[in-house]
Design a protein around this motif. Structure first.
Motif, PDB file in Angstrom:
ATOM      1  N   ARG A 269      49.200  40.508  38.822  1.00 61.01           N
ATOM      2  CA  ARG A 269      49.421  38.847  38.904  1.00 61.01           C
ATOM      3  C   ARG A 269      48.588  38.369  39.854  1.00 61.01           C
ATOM      4  N   GLU A 270      48.595  38.984  40.911  1.00 60.76           N
ATOM      5  CA  GLU A 270      47.808  37.949  42.030  1.00 60.76           C
ATOM      6  C   GLU A 270      46.269  38.057  41.478  1.00 60.76           C
ATOM      7  N   LEU A 271      45.845  39.030  40.774  1.00 56.68           N
ATOM      8  CA  LEU A 271      44.245  39.218  40.369  1.00 56.68           C
ATOM      9  C   LEU A 271      44.146  38.011  39.303  1.00 56.68           C
ATOM     10  N   ALA A 272      45.081  37.757  38.530  1.00 54.15           N
ATOM     11  CA  ALA A 272      44.980  36.812  37.605  1.00 54.15           C
ATOM     12  C   ALA A 272      45.120  35.457  38.032  1.00 54.15           C
ATOM     13  N   ASP A 273      45.857  35.218  39.266  1.00 51.24           N
ATOM     14  CA  ASP A 273      45.839  34.102  40.094  1.00 51.24           C
ATOM     15  C   ASP A 273      44.335  33.984  40.547  1.00 51.24           C
ATOM     16  N   TRP A 274      43.813  34.629  40.907  1.00 54.40           N
ATOM     17  CA  TRP A 274      42.441  34.639  41.741  1.00 54.40           C
ATOM     18  C   TRP A 274      41.587  34.273  40.446  1.00 54.40           C
ATOM     19  N   LEU A 275      41.761  34.916  39.096  1.00 54.05           N
ATOM     20  CA  LEU A 275      40.604  34.634  38.200  1.00 54.05           C
ATOM     21  C   LEU A 275      40.905  33.225  37.840  1.00 54.05           C
ATOM     22  N   GLN A 276      42.007  32.379  38.014  1.00 56.20           N
ATOM     23  CA  GLN A 276      42.290  31.021  37.583  1.00 56.20           C
ATOM     24  C   GLN A 276      41.197  30.334  38.094  1.00 56.20           C
ATOM     25  N   THR A 277      40.904  30.512  39.631  1.00 56.72           N
ATOM     26  CA  THR A 277      39.803  29.969  40.222  1.00 56.72           C
ATOM     27  C   THR A 277      38.519  30.246  39.865  1.00 56.72           C
ATOM     28  N   ALA A 278      38.370  31.710  39.896  1.00 59.41           N
ATOM     29  CA  ALA A 278      36.894  32.423  39.741  1.00 59.41           C
ATOM     30  C   ALA A 278      36.458  32.066  38.175  1.00 59.41           C
ATOM     31  N   VAL A 279      37.062  32.321  37.226  1.00 54.26           N
ATOM     32  CA  VAL A 279      36.963  31.762  35.953  1.00 54.26           C
ATOM     33  C   VAL A 279      37.561  31.033  35.051  1.00 54.26           C
ATOM     34  N   PRO A 280      37.614  29.709  35.643  1.00 55.58           N
ATOM     35  CA  PRO A 280      38.385  28.707  35.327  1.00 55.58           C
ATOM     36  C   PRO A 280      38.499  28.105  33.896  1.00 55.58           C
ATOM     37  N   GLN A 281      37.309  28.524  32.854  1.00 50.14           N
ATOM     38  CA  GLN A 281      37.411  28.383  31.548  1.00 50.14           C
ATOM     39  C   GLN A 281      38.640  29.149  31.151  1.00 50.14           C
ATOM     40  N   VAL A 282      39.328  29.904  31.637  1.00 54.77           N
ATOM     41  CA  VAL A 282      40.447  30.682  30.843  1.00 54.77           C
ATOM     42  C   VAL A 282      41.635  30.300  31.947  1.00 54.77           C
ATOM     43  N   GLN A 283      42.667  30.345  31.181  1.00 56.13           N
ATOM     44  CA  GLN A 283      44.085  29.873  31.749  1.00 56.13           C
ATOM     45  C   GLN A 283      44.759  31.016  32.697  1.00 56.13           C
ATOM     46  N   TRP A 284      44.250  32.402  32.092  1.00 54.41           N
ATOM     47  CA  TRP A 284      44.999  33.564  32.625  1.00 54.41           C
ATOM     48  C   TRP A 284      46.673  33.332  32.976  1.00 54.41           C
ATOM     49  N   SER A 285      47.042  32.672  31.891  1.00 52.64           N
ATOM     50  CA  SER A 285      48.506  32.458  31.964  1.00 52.64           C
ATOM     51  C   SER A 285      49.545  33.513  31.422  1.00 52.64           C
ATOM     52  N   SER A 286      48.874  34.612  30.905  1.00 56.02           N
ATOM     53  CA  SER A 286      49.602  35.756  30.271  1.00 56.02           C
ATOM     54  C   SER A 286      49.329  37.167  31.001  1.00 56.02           C
ATOM     55  N   LEU A 287      50.339  37.882  30.986  1.00 54.73           N
ATOM     56  CA  LEU A 287      50.336  39.293  31.620  1.00 54.73           C
ATOM     57  C   LEU A 287      50.804  40.266  30.624  1.00 54.73           C
ATOM     58  N   SER A 288      50.225  41.251  30.122  1.00 59.11           N
ATOM     59  CA  SER A 288      50.635  42.412  29.153  1.00 59.11           C
ATOM     60  C   SER A 288      50.976  43.355  30.350  1.00 59.11           C
ATOM     61  N   MET A 289      52.308  43.596  30.420  1.00 63.04           N
ATOM     62  CA  MET A 289      52.688  44.911  31.508  1.00 63.04           C
ATOM     63  C   MET A 289      54.336  45.275  31.481  1.00 63.04           C
ATOM     64  N   GLY A 290      54.416  46.172  31.416  1.00 61.27           N
ATOM     65  CA  GLY A 290      55.909  46.834  31.221  1.00 61.27           C
ATOM     66  C   GLY A 290      56.134  47.698  29.921  1.00 61.27           C
ATOM     67  N   MET A 291      56.520  48.933  30.002  1.00 66.17           N
ATOM     68  CA  MET A 291      56.909  49.748  28.736  1.00 66.17           C
ATOM     69  C   MET A 291      58.536  50.096  29.033  1.00 66.17           C
ATOM     70  N   THR A 292      58.595  51.057  28.030  1.00 67.70           N
ATOM     71  CA  THR A 292      60.144  51.548  28.234  1.00 67.70           C
ATOM     72  C   THR A 292      60.615  51.702  29.571  1.00 67.70           C
ATOM     73  N   ASP A 293      59.925  52.346  30.322  1.00 64.92           N
ATOM     74  CA  ASP A 293      60.478  52.863  31.562  1.00 64.92           C
ATOM     75  C   ASP A 293      60.313  51.855  32.790  1.00 64.92           C
ATOM     76  N   ASP A 294      59.654  50.938  32.571  1.00 61.32           N
ATOM     77  CA  ASP A 294      59.246  49.970  33.784  1.00 61.32           C
ATOM     78  C   ASP A 294      59.128  48.468  33.373  1.00 61.32           C
ATOM     79  N   PHE A 295      59.773  48.058  32.096  1.00 64.96           N
ATOM     80  CA  PHE A 295      59.532  46.638  31.667  1.00 64.96           C
ATOM     81  C   PHE A 295      60.410  45.818  32.663  1.00 64.96           C
TER      82      PHE A 295
END
Ligand SMILES: *Cc1c(COP(=O)(O)O)cnc(C)c1O
Length: 243
Positions: free
Chosen positions: A195-221
């Motif tokens: 999530r923190e990397l996505a936050d950093w990318l919001q300023t580093a690559v601002p043409q993308v919103q970086w608003s979504s995170l695909s993470m979590g499976m059966t054991d850790d969602f």
């Protein structure tokens, strides 16, 4: 327990995790990972209300989509997500059939998909997969040192900006997989650093919103949702163990 009951239990757990984190349960999309399960199971899940399905093999996606179509006709609100790593020569079914590709792990595969999408007149939403844990068996752009290592940040920014500029490809955010059989704080840290990397990318690559995170499976969602996941990819908790 029936699939419908497992789905309702799962929805309750997703909602509870979102509320614990002060997030709206509506902000979390369940991607039901139907890999290895046949088309009639997909349709049973669809009848229960599930609309997003995840596959990790191109030929299986192609066959299953055709089988679902043969059984039920076109279902415009049934979305296929491709969640596995994709070999370049197998990209066409993903370009033709997927709504979303969660595992872009190199610029080349995104470029090939962009060309194919252009020919097909389609769009594809993608996540960039990042390897935050640093495990050598994990796919994804190397990102285990992104906070300390300026060279790793430069490489990530360059790849992300190149992919973001490709026609027909809409970058939505980052995808990661946590290590297996690891204490919870380690798993949580992997999700948090994503999530923190996505936050950093919001300023580093601002043409993308970086608003979504695909993470979590059966054991850790639940941990993933507490750390900001917007898409959880869940197989076994819904469909049972894979043979
Ligand atoms: C199989 C798979 C999942 C689902 O795993 P479960 O443990 O069955 O929930 C999620 N993401 C990816 C990339 C997978 O390959």
């Amino acid at each position: 327990m029936s699939l419908r009951e497992r789905y309702h239990r799962l929805q309750e757990r997703i909602q509870a995790a979102a509320l614990r984190a002060g997030r709206s349960p509506d902000a979390v999309t369940l991607v039901a990972v139907s890999k290895t399960h046949p088309a009639d199971v997909v349709l049973e899940a669809y009848a229960a209300g599930i609309r997003h399905f995840g596959e990790n093999r191109a030929y299986e996606l192609e066959d299953k989509q055709a089988a679902v179509m043969a059984l039920a006709g076109p279902l415009p609100d049934l979305h296929w997500h491709f969640i596995g790593s994709l070999q370049t020569r197998q990209s066409l079914p993903v370009a033709r059939l997927a709504t979303c590709f969660h595992a872009v792990d190199r610029v080349k595969i995104a470029g090939r998909l962009s060309h194919q999408l252009n020919d097909l007149g389609r769009q594809l939403t993608v996540f960039l997969e990042v390897n935050i844990s640093g495990e050598s068996n994990k796919a994804g752009f190397p990102a285990q040192q992104w906070q300390q290592d300026a060279a790793q940040r430069v490489a990530l920014r360059l790849a992300a900006a190149t992919i973001a500029d490709l026609p027909r490809i809409e970058v939505q955010g980052l995808m990661t997989m946590a290590p297996w059989d690891t204490p919870e704080p380690v798993i949580r840290a992997v999700f948090r650093r994503t999530r923190e990397l996505a936050d950093w990318l919001q300023t580093a690559v601002p043409q993308v919103q970086w608003s979504s995170l695909s993470m979590g499976m059966t054991d850790d969602f639940e941990i993933a949702i507490e750390e900001g996941a917007t898409h959880v990819r869940i197989g076994r908790a819904l469909f049972g163990a894979r043979s």
